[in-house]
Design a protein around this motif. Structure first.
Motif, PDB file in Angstrom:
ATOM      1  N   ASP A  21      35.130  47.973  99.439  1.00  0.00           N
ATOM      2  CA  ASP A  21      35.838  48.801 100.394  1.00  0.00           C
ATOM      3  C   ASP A  21      34.954  50.001 100.746  1.00  0.00           C
ATOM      4  OD1 ASP A  21      38.309  47.191  99.942  1.00  0.00           O
ATOM      5  OD2 ASP A  21      38.239  48.151  97.981  1.00  0.00           O
ATOM      6  N   GLU A  45      40.294  49.382 103.525  1.00  0.00           N
ATOM      7  CA  GLU A  45      40.455  48.161 102.749  1.00  0.00           C
ATOM      8  C   GLU A  45      39.908  46.980 103.547  1.00  0.00           C
ATOM      9  OE1 GLU A  45      44.188  45.429 101.092  1.00  0.00           O
ATOM     10  OE2 GLU A  45      44.549  47.359 102.098  1.00  0.00           O
ATOM     11  N   ARG A  46      38.955  46.275 102.975  1.00  0.00           N
ATOM     12  CA  ARG A  46      38.373  45.135 103.683  1.00  0.00           C
ATOM     13  C   ARG A  46      39.293  43.926 103.600  1.00  0.00           C
ATOM     14  NH1 ARG A  46      35.481  40.488 102.689  1.00  0.00           N
ATOM     15  NH2 ARG A  46      34.038  39.872 104.357  1.00  0.00           N
ATOM     16  N   VAL A  47      39.659  43.391 104.761  1.00  0.00           N
ATOM     17  CA  VAL A  47      40.383  42.123 104.844  1.00  0.00           C
ATOM     18  C   VAL A  47      39.386  41.001 105.125  1.00  0.00           C
ATOM     19  CG1 VAL A  47      42.179  40.831 106.055  1.00  0.00           C
ATOM     20  CG2 VAL A  47      42.473  43.274 105.626  1.00  0.00           C
ATOM     21  N   ASN A  48      38.565  41.203 106.138  1.00  0.00           N
ATOM     22  CA  ASN A  48      37.426  40.333 106.422  1.00  0.00           C
ATOM     23  C   ASN A  48      36.405  41.177 107.173  1.00  0.00           C
ATOM     24  OD1 ASN A  48      38.128  40.248 109.267  1.00  0.00           O
ATOM     25  ND2 ASN A  48      39.667  38.698 108.750  1.00  0.00           N
ATOM     26  N   TRP A  89      39.496  45.859 108.889  1.00  0.00           N
ATOM     27  CA  TRP A  89      39.510  46.834 107.804  1.00  0.00           C
ATOM     28  C   TRP A  89      40.746  47.712 107.983  1.00  0.00           C
ATOM     29  CZ3 TRP A  89      35.130  47.262 104.365  1.00  0.00           C
ATOM     30  CH2 TRP A  89      34.068  46.414 104.694  1.00  0.00           C
ATOM     31  N   ARG A 100      52.309  47.619 101.094  1.00  0.00           N
ATOM     32  CA  ARG A 100      51.987  48.012 102.461  1.00  0.00           C
ATOM     33  C   ARG A 100      52.916  49.111 102.981  1.00  0.00           C
ATOM     34  NH1 ARG A 100      47.020  46.435 102.387  1.00  0.00           N
ATOM     35  NH2 ARG A 100      46.738  44.210 102.120  1.00  0.00           N
TER      36      ARG A 100
END
Length: 420
Positions: free
Chosen positions: A67, A82-85, A89, A136
């Motif tokens: 991240d 936060e990295r999702v792909n 982010w 979330r």
């Protein structure tokens, strides 16, 4: 019998051809120069003026990928992404503190040793609550803690060799390291009295004299770790090349690494915070007592572009092409500042210069040659870039930010290494 022999010879020839072909292909792949793909982590950062601490590249939510965190002077707030792909982010608020209105240096480190990576800025660090990224609908609070110290350069390293990382901070006047104790961060001064702008990050810490502990560099001097936190650090000189009439005085990005694989750590540095910067490899020939300075070739200028160099405020050492040799990356910062010219100083870059991200690929050997490769020309520029395997494919990627944008947009950037 003759037919058998002829057939055998034919098979041997085919095997030899296949062997040579595969060997050639392997050599070509081994020496392949990767291309790079740009992604925005955040195309429009919060706030509308210059100044950001970071980026910090680490795994904040303990999910196995990297991240990113940074702060903004304008908002006096810190954020983590936060990295999702690679393309997505998710931004989260870390917290707010007045100290963030004047910060640049940063580091990701488990300050209080509770197993979660915290984030440190100038004069304030935020404690990772440890359950981030799971809910979330609720943002856990990162509690701020204030500490004595802070400056242009902040990095983390195990200074006292006890197995735990400490903070190393240089504000251009005082060089000190900070150890976590029951009473919080305890300051240990290495030396003071200098007039630099910066000089220890991103990794100007390493074993230069071969005694097993970590030494520290600033412009023109390196400090020998005495192996006892209460003893004085002996000071030694190394051949630093300053930029005449530099925008903000002496300032470098530094990295200690064994560039020519001779078993002795060298110093790599780039001038920064000034136009007219260059990149150097300073060869360690005798436990930090004898040096040979090698200036790397400046990046070439395309036809029609403004010549010269800007501020190489990003520096990193890694084997980007995975050929077994350490390569050198540097990036010029995006910064239109020219007001210092009225004081007889060099502007942050020649007017109209297009910033470049540059890799000098190391060809190997004890006296290595370097092949220049330009990742990108023009915006986005580079400031305090961090290296890491962001996409988890085994090669090294780059995350960077802008400090003072040439235009109205401030951004946070990710460059994916396409070697794999």
């Amino acid at each position: 019998m003759n037919k058998i022999r002829a057939k055998t010879k034919k098979v041997v020839r085919l095997l030899l051809i296949l062997f040579l072909f595969n060997g050639t292909m392997g050599f070509a792949q081994k020496n392949k120069r990767p291309s790079w793909t740009h992604f925005y982590i955040d195309a429009i950062l919060p706030g509308s003026t210059y100044g950001a601490g970071g980026p910090v590249l680490t795994d904040f939510d303990s999910d196995g990928d990297l991240d990113v965190a940074l702060s903004r002077r304008n908002t006096k707030q810190a954020y983590w992404y936060e990295r999702v792909n690679d393309s997505i982010w998710i931004p989260h608020l870390i917290g707010q503190a007045d100290q963030l209105g004047n910060t640049l240096g940063s580091a990701g480190i488990d300050v209080n040793r509770d197993g979660a990576v915290d984030v440190v800025f100038e004069g304030v660090w935020f404690r990772n609550p440890g359950d981030i990224g799971k809910d979330r609908y609720s943002e856990p609070q990162w509690r701020p803690y204030f500490y004595k110290g802070g400056g242009h350069d902040i990095c983390n390293a195990d200074i006292d060799n006890d197995g735990n990382e400490d903070l190393l901070i240089y504000d251009g006047y005082k060089l000190a390291w900070y150890k976590w104790t029951a009473k919080g961060l305890a300051e240990r001064v290495i030396d003071y009295g200098y007039q630099d702008h910066g000089g220890t990050t991103p990794r100007g810490v390493g074993d230069l004299d071969g005694d097993g502990d970590l030494d520290v560099v600033i412009p023109g001097f390196w400090f020998e770790n005495p192996g006892n936190e209460m003893k004085r650090w002996p000071r030694h000189e190394w051949p630093y090349q300053e930029v005449p009439d530099a925008s903000f005085g002496n300032s470098i990005r530094a990295w200690i690494a064994d560039i020519n694989q001779d078993g002795k750590n060298d110093i790599v540095y780039s001038n920064c915070d000034t136009g007219g910067s260059h990149v150097y490899w300073v060869e360690n020939n005798d436990k930090g007592q004898k040096w040979a300075s090698h200036q790397l070739a400046d990046p070439p200028t395309r036809e029609g572009d403004v010549p010269g160099t800007g501020s190489f405020h990003s520096l990193g050492i890694a084997d980007f092409d995975m050929d077994g040799n350490l390569d050198i990356f540097a990036g010029e910062q995006e910064d239109p500042s020219t007001y210092m010219e009225a004081q007889g100083k060099v502007a942050m870059k020649p007017r109209g210069l297009k910033e470049r991200g540059v890799i000098w690929y190391n060809k190997g050997g004890k006296s290595p040659d370097f092949e220049i490769f330009i990742i990108h020309v023009d915006n986005p520029g580079w400031h305090d870039a961090q290296l890491g395997d962001v996409d988890g494919d085994g090669d090294i990627d780059i995350v960077s930010k802008v400090w003072h944008a040439d235009g109205p947009v401030y951004h946070l950037d990710y460059w994916r290494n396409e070697l794999k």
